[in-house]
Design a protein around this motif. Structure first.
Motif, PDB file in Angstrom:
ATOM      1  N   ASP A  81       0.867  -1.173   0.000  1.00 13.42           N
ATOM      2  CA  ASP A  81       0.000   0.000   0.000  1.00 13.42           C
ATOM      3  C   ASP A  81       0.910   1.231   0.000  1.00 13.42           C
ATOM      4  O   ASP A  81       1.416   1.639   1.033  1.00 13.42           O
ATOM      5  N   PRO A  82       1.138   1.830  -1.185  1.00 12.23           N
ATOM      6  CA  PRO A  82       2.066   2.958  -1.272  1.00 12.23           C
ATOM      7  C   PRO A  82       1.483   4.275  -0.751  1.00 12.23           C
ATOM      8  O   PRO A  82       2.192   5.267  -0.696  1.00 12.23           O
ATOM      9  N   PHE A  83       0.213   4.255  -0.389  1.00 12.86           N
ATOM     10  CA  PHE A  83      -0.456   5.438   0.164  1.00 12.86           C
ATOM     11  C   PHE A  83      -1.245   4.982   1.384  1.00 12.86           C
ATOM     12  O   PHE A  83      -2.473   4.965   1.370  1.00 12.86           O
ATOM     13  N   ALA A  84      -0.545   4.619   2.450  1.00 10.47           N
ATOM     14  CA  ALA A  84      -1.154   3.930   3.588  1.00 10.47           C
ATOM     15  C   ALA A  84      -2.208   4.746   4.323  1.00 10.47           C
ATOM     16  O   ALA A  84      -3.117   4.169   4.916  1.00 10.47           O
ATOM     17  N   GLY A  85      -2.092   6.056   4.298  1.00 17.33           N
ATOM     18  CA  GLY A  85      -3.103   6.884   4.953  1.00 17.33           C
ATOM     19  C   GLY A  85      -3.288   6.506   6.404  1.00 17.33           C
ATOM     20  O   GLY A  85      -2.343   6.458   7.181  1.00 17.33           O
ATOM     21  N   SER A  86      -4.516   6.189   6.785  1.00 17.95           N
ATOM     22  CA  SER A  86      -4.813   5.879   8.178  1.00 17.95           C
ATOM     23  C   SER A  86      -4.707   4.395   8.496  1.00 17.95           C
ATOM     24  O   SER A  86      -5.035   3.977   9.590  1.00 17.95           O
ATOM     25  N   GLY A  87      -4.265   3.570   7.554  1.00 19.54           N
ATOM     26  CA  GLY A  87      -3.968   2.174   7.848  1.00 19.54           C
ATOM     27  C   GLY A  87      -5.080   1.171   7.653  1.00 19.54           C
ATOM     28  O   GLY A  87      -4.969   0.037   8.105  1.00 19.54           O
ATOM     29  N   THR A  88      -6.140   1.548   6.960  1.00 19.88           N
ATOM     30  CA  THR A  88      -7.247   0.622   6.752  1.00 19.88           C
ATOM     31  C   THR A  88      -6.791  -0.653   6.052  1.00 19.88           C
ATOM     32  O   THR A  88      -7.180  -1.756   6.435  1.00 19.88           O
ATOM     33  N   THR A  89      -5.944  -0.516   5.040  1.00 24.50           N
ATOM     34  CA  THR A  89      -5.459  -1.695   4.320  1.00 24.50           C
ATOM     35  C   THR A  89      -4.659  -2.593   5.252  1.00 24.50           C
ATOM     36  O   THR A  89      -4.793  -3.818   5.204  1.00 24.50           O
ATOM     37  N   ALA A  90      -3.849  -2.016   6.115  1.00 24.23           N
ATOM     38  CA  ALA A  90      -3.049  -2.807   7.054  1.00 24.23           C
ATOM     39  C   ALA A  90      -3.941  -3.594   8.004  1.00 24.23           C
ATOM     40  O   ALA A  90      -3.719  -4.785   8.238  1.00 24.23           O
ATOM     41  N   VAL A  91      -4.949  -2.949   8.548  1.00 24.59           N
ATOM     42  CA  VAL A  91      -5.869  -3.631   9.462  1.00 24.59           C
ATOM     43  C   VAL A  91      -6.589  -4.767   8.726  1.00 24.59           C
ATOM     44  O   VAL A  91      -6.734  -5.869   9.255  1.00 24.59           O
ATOM     45  N   LEU A 123       3.665  -0.932   4.044  1.00 18.59           N
ATOM     46  CA  LEU A 123       2.985   0.353   3.974  1.00 18.59           C
ATOM     47  C   LEU A 123       3.971   1.481   3.740  1.00 18.59           C
ATOM     48  O   LEU A 123       5.069   1.473   4.285  1.00 18.59           O
ATOM     49  N   VAL A 124       3.546   2.470   2.964  1.00 18.46           N
ATOM     50  CA  VAL A 124       4.327   3.682   2.736  1.00 18.46           C
ATOM     51  C   VAL A 124       3.386   4.860   2.939  1.00 18.46           C
ATOM     52  O   VAL A 124       2.299   4.903   2.345  1.00 18.46           O
ATOM     53  N   GLU A 125       3.784   5.802   3.785  1.00 15.59           N
ATOM     54  CA  GLU A 125       2.988   7.015   3.993  1.00 15.59           C
ATOM     55  C   GLU A 125       3.944   8.176   4.245  1.00 15.59           C
ATOM     56  O   GLU A 125       4.743   8.135   5.180  1.00 15.59           O
ATOM     57  N   LYS A 126       3.871   9.216   3.425  1.00 14.19           N
ATOM     58  CA  LYS A 126       4.810  10.335   3.559  1.00 14.19           C
ATOM     59  C   LYS A 126       4.379  11.385   4.572  1.00 14.19           C
ATOM     60  O   LYS A 126       5.201  12.143   5.066  1.00 14.19           O
ATOM     61  N   GLU A 127       3.097  11.448   4.899  1.00 12.85           N
ATOM     62  CA  GLU A 127       2.610  12.458   5.846  1.00 12.85           C
ATOM     63  C   GLU A 127       2.738  11.940   7.280  1.00 12.85           C
ATOM     64  O   GLU A 127       2.088  10.964   7.646  1.00 12.85           O
ATOM     65  N   PRO A 128       3.559  12.585   8.096  1.00 18.51           N
ATOM     66  CA  PRO A 128       3.781  12.099   9.462  1.00 18.51           C
ATOM     67  C   PRO A 128       2.494  11.943  10.283  1.00 18.51           C
ATOM     68  O   PRO A 128       2.366  10.971  11.028  1.00 18.51           O
ATOM     69  N   ALA A 129       1.565  12.852  10.145  1.00 24.55           N
ATOM     70  CA  ALA A 129       0.328  12.754  10.931  1.00 24.55           C
ATOM     71  C   ALA A 129      -0.472  11.514  10.553  1.00 24.55           C
ATOM     72  O   ALA A 129      -1.000  10.811  11.430  1.00 24.55           O
ATOM     73  N   TYR A 130      -0.556  11.209   9.270  1.00 22.94           N
ATOM     74  CA  TYR A 130      -1.291  10.026   8.832  1.00 22.94           C
ATOM     75  C   TYR A 130      -0.537   8.760   9.207  1.00 22.94           C
ATOM     76  O   TYR A 130      -1.139   7.752   9.585  1.00 22.94           O
ATOM     77  N   ALA A 131       0.792   8.808   9.121  1.00 29.96           N
ATOM     78  CA  ALA A 131       1.596   7.649   9.510  1.00 29.96           C
ATOM     79  C   ALA A 131       1.369   7.316  10.982  1.00 29.96           C
ATOM     80  O   ALA A 131       1.298   6.142  11.355  1.00 29.96           O
ATOM     81  N   GLU A 132       1.241   8.330  11.817  1.00 29.48           N
ATOM     82  CA  GLU A 132       0.986   8.094  13.239  1.00 29.48           C
ATOM     83  C   GLU A 132      -0.396   7.487  13.450  1.00 29.48           C
ATOM     84  O   GLU A 132      -0.567   6.581  14.273  1.00 29.48           O
ATOM     85  N   ILE A 133      -1.409   7.960  12.727  1.00 29.59           N
ATOM     86  CA  ILE A 133      -2.743   7.359  12.807  1.00 29.59           C
ATOM     87  C   ILE A 133      -2.657   5.885  12.412  1.00 29.59           C
ATOM     88  O   ILE A 133      -3.225   5.010  13.067  1.00 29.59           O
ATOM     89  N   CYS A 134      -1.936   5.617  11.343  1.00 28.87           N
ATOM     90  CA  CYS A 134      -1.762   4.250  10.860  1.00 28.87           C
ATOM     91  C   CYS A 134      -1.094   3.378  11.912  1.00 28.87           C
ATOM     92  O   CYS A 134      -1.565   2.269  12.204  1.00 28.87           O
ATOM     93  N   ARG A 135      -0.007   3.850  12.491  1.00 36.01           N
ATOM     94  CA  ARG A 135       0.689   3.076  13.529  1.00 36.01           C
ATOM     95  C   ARG A 135      -0.238   2.767  14.695  1.00 36.01           C
ATOM     96  O   ARG A 135      -0.268   1.648  15.209  1.00 36.01           O
ATOM     97  N   ARG A 136      -0.995   3.768  15.120  1.00 33.35           N
ATOM     98  CA  ARG A 136      -1.922   3.575  16.246  1.00 33.35           C
ATOM     99  C   ARG A 136      -2.962   2.509  15.919  1.00 33.35           C
ATOM    100  O   ARG A 136      -3.222   1.614  16.716  1.00 33.35           O
ATOM    101  N   ARG A 137      -3.546   2.592  14.730  1.00 33.02           N
ATOM    102  CA  ARG A 137      -4.582   1.621  14.353  1.00 33.02           C
ATOM    103  C   ARG A 137      -4.028   0.208  14.259  1.00 33.02           C
ATOM    104  O   ARG A 137      -4.686  -0.745  14.675  1.00 33.02           O
ATOM    105  N   VAL A 138      -2.831   0.060  13.707  1.00 31.48           N
ATOM    106  CA  VAL A 138      -2.236  -1.273  13.587  1.00 31.48           C
ATOM    107  C   VAL A 138      -1.920  -1.829  14.976  1.00 31.48           C
ATOM    108  O   VAL A 138      -2.204  -2.994  15.263  1.00 31.48           O
TER     109      VAL A 138
END
Length: 94
Positions: free
Chosen positions: A45-55, A66-81
């Motif tokens: 997922d080259p645009f991980a966003g909030s991590g829905t694909t990861a979950v 997962l790849v996400e360039k925006e730090p705020a979205y990457a943090e949301i993704c990490r939290r959700r995973v």
């Protein structure tokens, strides 16, 4: 289960707001993951966003990169995973 799109998603399901401008329902991504991959395969997922694909991948027994360039979205993704892996959420992800 076939390739038919889940009726529940089309008619009633909504993604929960999580700080990302374009969240998707996990059940929809689970359906896509099952449709396109086999258990154990790797999903990129080259645009991980909030991590829905990861979950979704975790819930369906797939690996994900997962790849996400925006730090705020990457943090949301990490939290959700982390939540999905640590709270038993995977038993009934939605």
């Amino acid at each position: 289960k076939g390739a038919k799109e889940p009726t529940v998603w089309r008619s009633t399901e909504r993604a929960q707001p999580n700080g990302h401008p374009c969240p998707k329902p996990v059940s929809w991504m689970r359906w896509l993951v099952r449709l396109c991959t086999r258990p154990g395969e790797l999903v990129l997922d080259p645009f991980a966003g909030s991590g829905t694909t990861a979950v979704a991948c975790l819930a369906e027994g797939r690996r994900c990169l997962l790849v996400e360039k925006e730090p705020a979205y990457a943090e949301i993704c990490r939290r959700r995973v982390r939540e999905a892996m640590g709270t038993g959420l995977l038993a009934g992800v939605d």
